[in-house]
Design a protein around this motif. Sequence first.
Motif, mmCIF file in Angstrom:
data_model
loop_
_atom_site.group_PDB
_atom_site.id
_atom_site.type_symbol
_atom_site.label_atom_id
_atom_site.label_comp_id
_atom_site.label_asym_id
_atom_site.label_seq_id
_atom_site.Cartn_x
_atom_site.Cartn_y
_atom_site.Cartn_z
ATOM 1 N N VAL A 71 0.853 -1.196 0.000
ATOM 2 C CA VAL A 71 0.000 0.000 0.000
ATOM 3 C C VAL A 71 0.893 1.254 0.000
ATOM 4 O O VAL A 71 2.067 1.172 0.391
ATOM 5 N N PRO A 72 0.330 2.417 -0.402
ATOM 6 C CA PRO A 72 1.157 3.639 -0.402
ATOM 7 C C PRO A 72 1.680 4.002 0.986
ATOM 8 O O PRO A 72 2.684 4.702 1.104
ATOM 9 N N GLY A 73 1.045 3.482 2.052
ATOM 10 C CA GLY A 73 1.527 3.729 3.415
ATOM 11 C C GLY A 73 2.954 3.224 3.623
ATOM 12 O O GLY A 73 3.648 3.668 4.539
ATOM 13 N N PHE A 74 3.410 2.327 2.764
ATOM 14 C CA PHE A 74 4.784 1.807 2.823
ATOM 15 C C PHE A 74 5.786 2.962 2.624
ATOM 16 O O PHE A 74 6.858 2.988 3.211
ATOM 17 N N LEU A 75 5.385 3.935 1.811
ATOM 18 C CA LEU A 75 6.269 5.066 1.513
ATOM 19 C C LEU A 75 6.459 5.970 2.732
ATOM 20 O O LEU A 75 7.515 6.582 2.909
ATOM 21 N N THR A 76 5.411 6.058 3.566
ATOM 22 C CA THR A 76 5.451 7.014 4.682
ATOM 23 C C THR A 76 5.670 6.325 6.030
ATOM 24 O O THR A 76 5.856 7.009 7.033
ATOM 25 N N PHE A 92 6.967 3.173 -8.352
ATOM 26 C CA PHE A 92 5.801 3.934 -8.830
ATOM 27 C C PHE A 92 4.561 3.540 -8.052
ATOM 28 O O PHE A 92 4.539 2.498 -7.385
ATOM 29 N N VAL A 93 3.547 4.407 -8.131
ATOM 30 C CA VAL A 93 2.256 4.147 -7.487
ATOM 31 C C VAL A 93 1.231 4.037 -8.606
ATOM 32 O O VAL A 93 1.131 4.935 -9.454
ATOM 33 N N ILE A 94 0.480 2.954 -8.633
ATOM 34 C CA ILE A 94 -0.543 2.799 -9.670
ATOM 35 C C ILE A 94 -1.884 2.566 -8.993
ATOM 36 O O ILE A 94 -1.991 1.748 -8.064
ATOM 37 N N ASP A 95 -2.888 3.304 -9.452
ATOM 38 C CA ASP A 95 -4.228 3.158 -8.898
ATOM 39 C C ASP A 95 -5.059 2.301 -9.852
ATOM 40 O O ASP A 95 -5.157 2.606 -11.047
ATOM 41 N N ALA A 96 -5.667 1.239 -9.296
ATOM 42 C CA ALA A 96 -6.483 0.341 -10.124
ATOM 43 C C ALA A 96 -7.600 1.091 -10.843
ATOM 44 O O ALA A 96 -8.091 0.634 -11.885
ATOM 45 N N GLN A 97 -7.999 2.246 -10.325
ATOM 46 C CA GLN A 97 -9.133 2.960 -10.933
ATOM 47 C C GLN A 97 -8.841 3.449 -12.352
ATOM 48 O O GLN A 97 -9.759 3.846 -13.074
ATOM 49 N N ALA A 156 6.158 10.225 -16.580
ATOM 50 C CA ALA A 156 5.179 9.327 -15.952
ATOM 51 C C ALA A 156 4.754 9.939 -14.609
ATOM 52 O O ALA A 156 4.911 9.343 -13.552
ATOM 53 N N ASP A 157 4.220 11.164 -14.662
ATOM 54 C CA ASP A 157 3.958 11.891 -13.416
ATOM 55 C C ASP A 157 2.751 11.356 -12.639
ATOM 56 O O ASP A 157 2.685 11.510 -11.430
ATOM 57 N N TRP A 158 1.795 10.714 -13.311
ATOM 58 C CA TRP A 158 0.662 10.137 -12.561
ATOM 59 C C TRP A 158 1.158 9.062 -11.610
ATOM 60 O O TRP A 158 0.637 8.894 -10.534
ATOM 61 N N ILE A 159 2.114 8.283 -12.097
ATOM 62 C CA ILE A 159 2.530 7.116 -11.309
ATOM 63 C C ILE A 159 3.664 7.458 -10.334
ATOM 64 O O ILE A 159 4.119 6.589 -9.614
ATOM 65 N N ARG A 160 4.091 8.748 -10.393
ATOM 66 C CA ARG A 160 5.110 9.155 -9.417
ATOM 67 C C ARG A 160 4.675 10.450 -8.756
ATOM 68 O O ARG A 160 5.106 11.543 -9.137
ATOM 69 N N PRO A 161 3.755 10.335 -7.758
ATOM 70 C CA PRO A 161 3.327 11.534 -7.045
ATOM 71 C C PRO A 161 4.529 12.225 -6.400
ATOM 72 O O PRO A 161 5.571 11.595 -6.191
ATOM 73 N N SER A 162 4.353 13.529 -6.093
ATOM 74 C CA SER A 162 5.530 14.311 -5.673
ATOM 75 C C SER A 162 6.209 13.699 -4.448
ATOM 76 O O SER A 162 7.431 13.738 -4.335
ATOM 77 N N ALA A 197 11.131 11.229 -2.393
ATOM 78 C CA ALA A 197 11.857 10.101 -1.779
ATOM 79 C C ALA A 197 12.930 9.585 -2.742
ATOM 80 O O ALA A 197 14.062 9.299 -2.333
ATOM 81 N N MET A 198 12.580 9.505 -4.043
ATOM 82 C CA MET A 198 13.541 8.977 -5.014
ATOM 83 C C MET A 198 14.734 9.925 -5.185
ATOM 84 O O MET A 198 15.835 9.502 -5.511
ATOM 85 N N GLU A 199 14.481 11.217 -4.992
ATOM 86 C CA GLU A 199 15.585 12.191 -5.098
ATOM 87 C C GLU A 199 16.486 12.120 -3.874
ATOM 88 O O GLU A 199 17.681 12.358 -3.960
ATOM 89 N N SER A 200 15.876 11.801 -2.716
ATOM 90 C CA SER A 200 16.673 11.907 -1.489
ATOM 91 C C SER A 200 17.372 10.595 -1.104
ATOM 92 O O SER A 200 18.369 10.627 -0.387
#
Length: 411
Positions: A128-133, A157-162, A208-214, A219-222
């Motif tokens: 889940v995206p909670g893994f990132l935070t 990347f983050v992908i939403d099934a919707q 691919a900005d949809w799949i890589r929210p800011s 995180a990827m930059e740091s």
Amino acid sequence: MLGERDAKTFCEFFAGIGLVHEALRRSGWQCVYANDIDPKKRAMYEGNYGAAASDHYHLGDVWAAEEVLARIPGRPFLATASFPCTDMSLAGKRAGLKGEQSGALFGFLQVLERLEERRPRMVLLENVPGFLTSHGGADFATAIDELAALGYWLDSFVIDAQWFVPQSRPRLFLVGYQEDLVGRPLIVKRADGVDSLASPWHEAVLRADWIRPSRLRTAMESIEPATGWATVDCDNPAARRSALNNYIDLDGHEWWNAKENSRHFDMMFDRHRRQIEMLRDDRGPAVALTGFRRVREGKQRLEVRFDGLAGCLRTPRGGSAKQVVIVIDRGEVRMRWMTPREYARLQGAGDYVLPENTIQGLFGFGDAVCVPVIEWIDRRVLTPVFEAWAAERSPAADLRVAAKQPMTSVR
Ligand SMILES: C[S@@+](CC[C@H](N)C(=O)[O-])C[C@H]1O[C@@H](n2cnc3c(N)ncnc32)[C@H](O)[C@@H]1O
């Protein structure tokens, strides 16, 4: 012809009911080993894929490394791991990777480490995206460091099934590539700290900005993995989903009786009830909506969605995790629980063979991945990387190399 050692094979860790398999087999990936601890999910897997096809399903703990290593044949090209998300969510008190459930990731990493020269060239992790935070980003950084220590170059990347089906289900993915895959189509980030925003890696990531929210980009930059970041220029998904009505059985089924209907009607917020009354009074063709029962300010509520989506499917632990279907059809309002078949459709696996037990079916699908999401990742990322690697090893590639070699003269 590629030899067996070059085959398009994969291992599915935390396999559950096998929806990663469902997605990957569509492009010719062959599952050579699957692992999960849950016998009911294995039974569903076998019910769907057949006893022979599920021979490779190892019912056992991922921490039992000796047994796992002994059952993995040869060197699979890819290993997938949709490890438990329980500790990444609020419900799991956010113990993160220190939690007993989500900490099973370390069991998987231990297997990768001990596979040594049989280590898969590519890995795909899902959570889940909670893994990132989780733990202020420390858990995500730990996973990246551990994978880098095993020689993997990384992407996320983050992908939403919707974007594929009418279900809100964002999920975070981490992909790892062994050094020998680095080359086309992978684009690497320069590791010398002088990578600019105009670099090919940055351009591909930003496209691919949809799949890589800011938050993910930050995180990827740091985080600087000891290997490095590597991406495929895959662009955004095209977002082509069809309407919720096509996933819900509008007729048939056991709809709730008038008493149960009005009890749930009373649970709605006034604004939701008014919208449903407007749709009912329009007396138009059938419209399907979904809702969840939740306790809000000490009161049981039925929260209805009007955005054309089902809420994220979950495992039915208590009434609040089960989803309600509401159909408003020519002046009539019908309600009931969502069925396992509807769960299966919303996970992109509408033809999956269902178990007899409804709760078991909901459990299996509530925990699973959404098939079209994995298919998209496969088409845009996994298969292109595999094919580029395989092409390098084909006899034609050998001939190309030979053609460039100076001929030895024959005396
Ligand atoms: C998020 S689900 C993955 C579902 C799967 N991707 C699918 O499509 O059905 C996580 C899975 O990890 C399994 N699991 C949890 N702890 C485990 C362990 N220690 N060893 C093996 N499997 C485990 C659970 O039984 C569950 O099926």
